[in-house]
Design an enzyme around this catalytic site. Sequence first.
Site, mmCIF file in Angstrom:
data_model
loop_
_atom_site.group_PDB
_atom_site.id
_atom_site.type_symbol
_atom_site.label_atom_id
_atom_site.label_comp_id
_atom_site.label_asym_id
_atom_site.label_seq_id
_atom_site.Cartn_x
_atom_site.Cartn_y
_atom_site.Cartn_z
ATOM 1 N N ASP B 24 0.850 -1.198 0.000
ATOM 2 C CA ASP B 24 0.000 0.000 0.000
ATOM 3 C C ASP B 24 0.883 1.244 0.000
ATOM 4 O O ASP B 24 1.809 1.337 0.812
ATOM 5 C CB ASP B 24 -0.851 0.040 1.279
ATOM 6 C CG ASP B 24 -2.085 -0.843 1.188
ATOM 7 O OD1 ASP B 24 -2.235 -1.548 0.179
ATOM 8 O OD2 ASP B 24 -2.894 -0.806 2.140
ATOM 9 N N LYS B 81 -8.267 0.626 -4.946
ATOM 10 C CA LYS B 81 -9.450 0.045 -4.307
ATOM 11 C C LYS B 81 -10.731 0.771 -4.700
ATOM 12 O O LYS B 81 -10.729 1.999 -4.843
ATOM 13 C CB LYS B 81 -9.309 0.127 -2.784
ATOM 14 C CG LYS B 81 -8.238 -0.775 -2.196
ATOM 15 C CD LYS B 81 -8.265 -0.681 -0.675
ATOM 16 C CE LYS B 81 -7.060 -1.313 -0.022
ATOM 17 N NZ LYS B 81 -6.996 -2.766 -0.141
ATOM 18 N N GLY B 153 -5.234 -2.978 8.823
ATOM 19 C CA GLY B 153 -4.898 -1.813 9.636
ATOM 20 C C GLY B 153 -4.611 -2.120 11.095
ATOM 21 O O GLY B 153 -4.531 -1.212 11.907
ATOM 22 N N ARG B 165 -6.001 -20.460 7.060
ATOM 23 C CA ARG B 165 -6.195 -21.842 7.525
ATOM 24 C C ARG B 165 -7.588 -22.347 7.161
ATOM 25 O O ARG B 165 -7.758 -23.493 6.762
ATOM 26 C CB ARG B 165 -6.008 -21.935 9.044
ATOM 27 C CG ARG B 165 -4.562 -21.958 9.461
ATOM 28 C CD ARG B 165 -4.426 -22.636 10.834
ATOM 29 N NE ARG B 165 -3.050 -22.615 11.311
ATOM 30 C CZ ARG B 165 -2.158 -23.562 11.030
ATOM 31 N NH1 ARG B 165 -2.487 -24.599 10.265
ATOM 32 N NH2 ARG B 165 -0.931 -23.485 11.504
ATOM 33 N N SER B 236 -0.626 -1.275 6.047
ATOM 34 C CA SER B 236 -0.050 -0.288 6.958
ATOM 35 C C SER B 236 1.322 -0.720 7.468
ATOM 36 O O SER B 236 2.102 0.113 7.930
ATOM 37 C CB SER B 236 -0.999 -0.107 8.144
ATOM 38 O OG SER B 236 -2.335 -0.058 7.688
#
Lengths: 196, 294
Positions: B24, B81, B153, B165, B236
Amino acid sequence: MNLKSNLRIGVLGLQGAVKEHLDMLEGCGCNAVDVRKVGDLQGLDGLIIPGGESTTIGKLMERYGFDVEIKRRVGEGMAVFGTCAGLILLAKDIVGSSQARLGFMDIHVRRNAFGRQVESFEADLDIPAIGAEPFRAVFIRAPYIESVEPGVEVLARFDGKIVMAREGRFLVSAFHPELTRDKRIHEYFIEKVVSG
Amino acid sequence: MVEKGTWTVKKGLAEMLKGGVIMDVTTPEQAKIAEDAGAVAVMALERVPADIRAAGGVARMADPAIIEKIMDAVTIPVMAKVRIGHFVEAQILEALGIDYIDESEVLTPADESHHINKHAFKVPFVCGCRNLGEALRRIGEGAAMIRTKGEAGTGDVVEAVRHMRCVMDEIRRLQNMPEDELMAAAKEMAAPYELVKEVAKLGRLPVVNFAAGGIATPADAALMMQLGADGVFVGSGIFKSENPAARAKAIVEATAHYNDPDVLVKVSRGIGEAMRGIQAAGLTEAEKIQGRGW
């Protein structure tokens, strides 16, 4: 004459479409090697540098000494086939870029030359070296070869642009034969470039 | 015949990103740092998820001016996005020439019932999932790449692990299921039957699957790869850390060499402090982003 089953062909496994090439090589009856460490280059008859991001693969090659060892193995006769990002990494000249490269082939290459992803395409190519039947080629944010120096054989063009070429033991394609089921280009590499 | 925007071409770009890290970024300078570190693509945003979370309010598609500057700054693919269900934001990004669209729960959803019909676009889409059913519904709508959602975030990898998983377990379950039980499985997970059959046969998703949401360290990235991810998104985790350039490079190397502990030691050493983060377990259901979309 080499038997295919005795040939060891590696795929540089740092990043990109590695598994697709390994599957293709196995489908051709070769010993396919996923090259993740420098030592894996030992004993290979040929190496494929796959599609991926050429800047990423180039940096990882340099950071871990693959570039030096690949050059040494090429000196011992290892053949190399680069697809898309691999084509870029095999070129001596990348227009407007100083990025890391192997620089084995006397070709001038332009990156992302057909445009961004929305311009990515599939098309039928005539490649006389692999037979009369057209090859369905997949171009993804693909480069092309702007020009070649003497000694480089042009094997295919699309829309006038050079998209496949060979120079001695080096082969490159701007498109992705590993994303199709057509094995003819891998067979050409194995039979004509590695064993030739 | 020349064809653009085919399934092979859409899915193919994701294949080229495998083994890589998508980062990002909010400025051209950050995009350059990501590219120099070896990122395979960048996600152009106005704010990273940690800041979206902190700011509150409605989170929307980024300003095209910001995305264009990032597209001009790097040669690697650029993603951006759109809000879940906001097909006009997607039309705008397609017209802008973006390389991949993330229909993302990180932004505020525009439609609570319907995701975008992604078959209608030439540009490929990546979508988030928490389980196999959700992944297959998105693929059914035309997503050419999947990422597990995690909890964006937070810098806490626990939700990313849970989702990866879960997807892998459900794939193994389908693989071992007799064929005559697959329809009931499709009904139970509310997934298209044809895709359920395909997963049972392939033993994997029919498209590339990255991990996302909470990856903050090289070890986190390698963990997700060992759990079966094809690559990782780091939101982030890089630009909220003490030394983004060093951390970005370390995460790239950890993703490429995820099975090599010697490399992981080397790249984990001395890269500054990770983002501080928020424990995902301390969030209320309403605070969690992963529940957006279905």
